[in-house]
Design a protein around this motif. Structure first.
Motif, PDB file in Angstrom:
ATOM      1  N   ASP A   1       0.827  -1.210   0.000  1.00  0.00           N
ATOM      2  CA  ASP A   1       0.000   0.000   0.000  1.00  0.00           C
ATOM      3  C   ASP A   1       0.858   1.256   0.000  1.00  0.00           C
ATOM      4  OD1 ASP A   1      -2.303  -1.484  -0.021  1.00  0.00           O
ATOM      5  OD2 ASP A   1      -2.766  -1.185   2.113  1.00  0.00           O
TER       6      ASP A   1
ATOM      7  N   GLU B   1       1.093   4.090  -2.853  1.00  0.00           N
ATOM      8  CA  GLU B   1       0.696   5.445  -2.474  1.00  0.00           C
ATOM      9  C   GLU B   1       1.667   6.489  -3.009  1.00  0.00           C
ATOM     10  OE1 GLU B   1       0.447   5.518   1.738  1.00  0.00           O
ATOM     11  OE2 GLU B   1      -1.474   4.458   1.832  1.00  0.00           O
TER      12      GLU B   1
ATOM     13  N   ALA C   1      -4.057  -6.089  -5.506  1.00  0.00           N
ATOM     14  CA  ALA C   1      -4.239  -4.640  -5.642  1.00  0.00           C
ATOM     15  C   ALA C   1      -4.335  -4.211  -7.100  1.00  0.00           C
ATOM     16  CB  ALA C   1      -3.098  -3.903  -4.948  1.00  0.00           C
TER      17      ALA C   1
END
Length: 252
Positions: free
Chosen positions: A100, A104, A142
């Motif tokens: 993540d 990001e 993802a």
């Protein structure tokens, strides 16, 4: 955003299997990243040792992870090509948090070491393989198949062991990491041509190598079958050496 990152991840992975060797002059900030991209390199890679030094901390996860990620994020914002981050050993993050945070900041690849900086020494290969597999699964879930460059630290941590033993262990670890989902194996610290040739022949995936002035150049590494070459903090240190020389000329 996810589609753009996926395209960058796919491109980075493709370059590991191209006819031409992937050369990565590692960077440490937005300005150095822009120079590399403007020179025509298709990928920008950070160097943890260089960024740590720039921030005033020792290498080996000595810098706060937030600062390391912030620096890599500035690199990613400065260029339009894929960016891969030297994420050291992953800063103790669980796989989902690591993925993540990479996404990001717009990063689509990472180096991950098999050294435990807190306990010292190498992580068990099977345990590290399980971690890599979990990171691969999270990244795929993802929708951005982050490119994992699995660093094998055998040649750093077992410097006193016989060469053939270190090569054999690097091969064993490299196979485990590729099976777990890594895209490339990085046996950092290996400089012997025969050892590199053996690793290329016995590890069923791309090998990341390093040049050594006066010993191994890009041509020789290409002849040995190396798929990817990185420079680590070398260019950062050369830039500082040039700065020191210029400053000393001005000193009273």
């Amino acid at each position: 955003m996810t589609d753009d990152l996926k395209a960058h991840a796919d491109r980075l992975r493709e370059l590991h299997h191209a006819d031409e060797m992937l050369v990565l002059p590692n960077v440490w900030d937005a300005a150095s990243a822009a120079i590399v991209a403007e020179a025509g390199f298709p990928v920008v890679a950070t160097a943890s040792a260089a960024i740590s030094a720039m921030l005033g901390y020792p290498d080996g996860e000595g810098a706060p992870w937030r600062e390391m990620f912030a620096a890599a994020g500035r690199v990613a914002r400065a260029v339009s090509v894929p960016v891969t981050m030297d994420a050291e050993a992953g800063y103790g993050m669980d796989p989902r948090e690591l993925v993540d945070r990479l996404l990001e900041i717009g990063v689509v690849g990472c180096n991950l070491e098999d050294t435990d900086h807190r306990a010292g020494g190498l992580v068990d290969a099977g345990v590290h393989g399980e971690r890599l597999a979990a990171i691969r699964a999270v990244a795929d879930d993802a929708g951005v198949p982050i490119v994992i460059n699995a660093r094998v630290d055998v040649f750093l941590s077992q410097s006193g062991a016989p060469e053939e033993e270190r090569v054999a262990e690097a091969i064993r670890r490299g196979r485990i990491y590729l099976e777990a989902g890594a895209d490339c194996v990085y046996p950092i610290g290996v400089g012997d041509e025969r050892a590199i040739a053996t690793l290329v022949a016995e590890v069923p995936g791309p090998i990341n190598g390093n040049t050594r002035p006066g010993v191994l150049d890009l041509t020789k590494l290409g002849e040995l079958g190396v798929a990817r070459v990185s420079y680590g903090p070398r260019l950062y240190r050369e830039a500082l050496a040039a700065l020191k020389s210029s400053v000393e000329e001005l000193a009273p």
